[in-house]
Design an enzyme around this catalytic site. Sequence first.
Site, mmCIF file in Angstrom:
data_model
loop_
_atom_site.group_PDB
_atom_site.id
_atom_site.type_symbol
_atom_site.label_atom_id
_atom_site.label_comp_id
_atom_site.label_asym_id
_atom_site.label_seq_id
_atom_site.Cartn_x
_atom_site.Cartn_y
_atom_site.Cartn_z
ATOM 1 N N CYS A 8 0.818 -1.219 0.000
ATOM 2 C CA CYS A 8 0.000 0.000 0.000
ATOM 3 C C CYS A 8 0.856 1.275 0.000
ATOM 4 O O CYS A 8 0.536 2.242 -0.697
ATOM 5 C CB CYS A 8 -0.973 -0.001 1.181
ATOM 6 S SG CYS A 8 -0.193 -0.125 2.799
ATOM 7 N N HIS B 288 -1.957 0.368 7.547
ATOM 8 C CA HIS B 288 -2.477 0.688 6.213
ATOM 9 C C HIS B 288 -2.209 2.160 5.909
ATOM 10 O O HIS B 288 -1.986 2.974 6.814
ATOM 11 C CB HIS B 288 -3.975 0.405 6.139
ATOM 12 C CG HIS B 288 -4.523 0.382 4.747
ATOM 13 N ND1 HIS B 288 -3.869 -0.216 3.697
ATOM 14 C CD2 HIS B 288 -5.663 0.913 4.220
ATOM 15 C CE1 HIS B 288 -4.590 -0.079 2.589
ATOM 16 N NE2 HIS B 288 -5.684 0.602 2.891
ATOM 17 N N ASP C 151 -7.953 4.339 -2.068
ATOM 18 C CA ASP C 151 -7.444 3.219 -1.274
ATOM 19 C C ASP C 151 -6.757 2.224 -2.206
ATOM 20 O O ASP C 151 -7.388 1.706 -3.137
ATOM 21 C CB ASP C 151 -8.594 2.542 -0.532
ATOM 22 C CG ASP C 151 -8.118 1.547 0.520
ATOM 23 O OD1 ASP C 151 -7.022 0.979 0.360
ATOM 24 O OD2 ASP C 151 -8.846 1.326 1.500
#
Length: 485
Positions: free
Chosen positions: A266, A398, A419
């Site tokens: 991520c 995250h 995202d």
Amino acid sequence: MLVCDVCGQALSSEAAVRRHLGRQPRCPFCGAAAPGCDELRRHIEAAHPEPPGARSPELTAELPQCPFCGEAAGQELEAHVTARHGHLLGALGADTGNGEQLYECPMCSLTCTNIQILEEHVDLHLEEHSFVEGGNIRDLELAQRLQIEEDKQQRSEEERREREEFKKLQRQYGLDNSGGYKQQFLKNMEREVDRGRMQPFEYHKRKTDMMECLAFGIDDGKTKTSGVIEALCKYYQNENKDVRHVWLSTGVDHFHSSLGDRGWGCGYRNFQMILSSLLQNSLYNDCLRDTTLIPSIPKIQSMIEDAWREGFDPHGASHFNNRLHGSKAWIGACEIYSLLTSLRIKCQIIDFHKPTGPMGTHPHLFEWVLRYYSTDHEGGSKVVCTSKPPIYLQHQGHSRTVVGIEEKKNKTLCLLLFDPGCPSQEMQKLLKQNSDGTSLKLLRKFVGSLKEKQYQIVAVDGVLSLEEKAARCHASQVLTSEKIP
């Protein structure tokens, strides 16, 4: 059965003989043993009646000695024994008054009528005491050994759990030397072939494409969705009457995780999103003249390592052992800051270290983002497409990319987030003109939706000179995040 050769008494063992001879008083003239002091007196009167002066020289060579303490007593032996050792006479035996001799056990006060019975009784006491004492010692030693073994086993179990937890954390954060993007990509494609979800010819084609992209250090673009910001701009202009104002970043491409970085990529994907916006802004052309295309994840890892070698964030570099390439290591706000600054892109880390609203919310975070986008754009039109780059947003486990913010007519704020975990198929729904705005649920995050304990953001704001870059490189060695109360 043994017999005392002095008095002829039958005894049960050699130990009993030794105790018998040691306890009985002996005649000071001839050494004969007597069962008791009365018998000793009778023996002396019967066997040695002549006065001391008339005794033979061999008998008068020494004065009589006390059978208890060995002291020379002469004619005063009887008085000496009575005065000094009367208590022992009672312990050895007492006359009942009718001629019967009684013997009292010195350990439990049991009265015996026979000296042999008393000796056997005392033997039992001694054997029992020896057994109990030995048993206690053995029990204590056994208990100590068991405790030592239990402590050792417990320490071993704790060390095993710690090793497992450490390995689990290493796997979670990609520091277990299990390979990086390339290895994971190939393994996941092989798994897809085994499950019948991918044909062998597709496997070989994608492998070839992947190897070519890695060789050139560029992203293959297969997880990219472009045009979402433009679609949002049109949507807000035509629909959504409850929105008072909306501010959007300069065009941002969305990147989501692929087979090669699923579960850990991520941070790298968010950097690709930020970079896609910077490449569309001429202000950053000089900084990015060597980075005209979106780099692949292994390339980004190498770029961060280059920043470390320049001297950025030595503490963070040591955490990764100065190595990211070929691993599945997670990165965060500090690595993004170091990489952008090494490219002469001016940015800052803002730390929202605790909630500032009810129910664990962070309204100050939303207010900061609003100021970031609305500065120089107060009032004006309902939809503002700013020149501001997107914001990197990190929390535990995250990270996402802030691409804009809504202000409702009731003054509530709503962040718009890209995202990396959202697949391209979902993002592409935003490209369609949908009057009910249901697809925006993918992006919208209200104050009540962000309840992590801490957040960090990395915000871009201009270009650094070479001198400013060098100063920031030096300062990053003692970098502390700005704290928001």
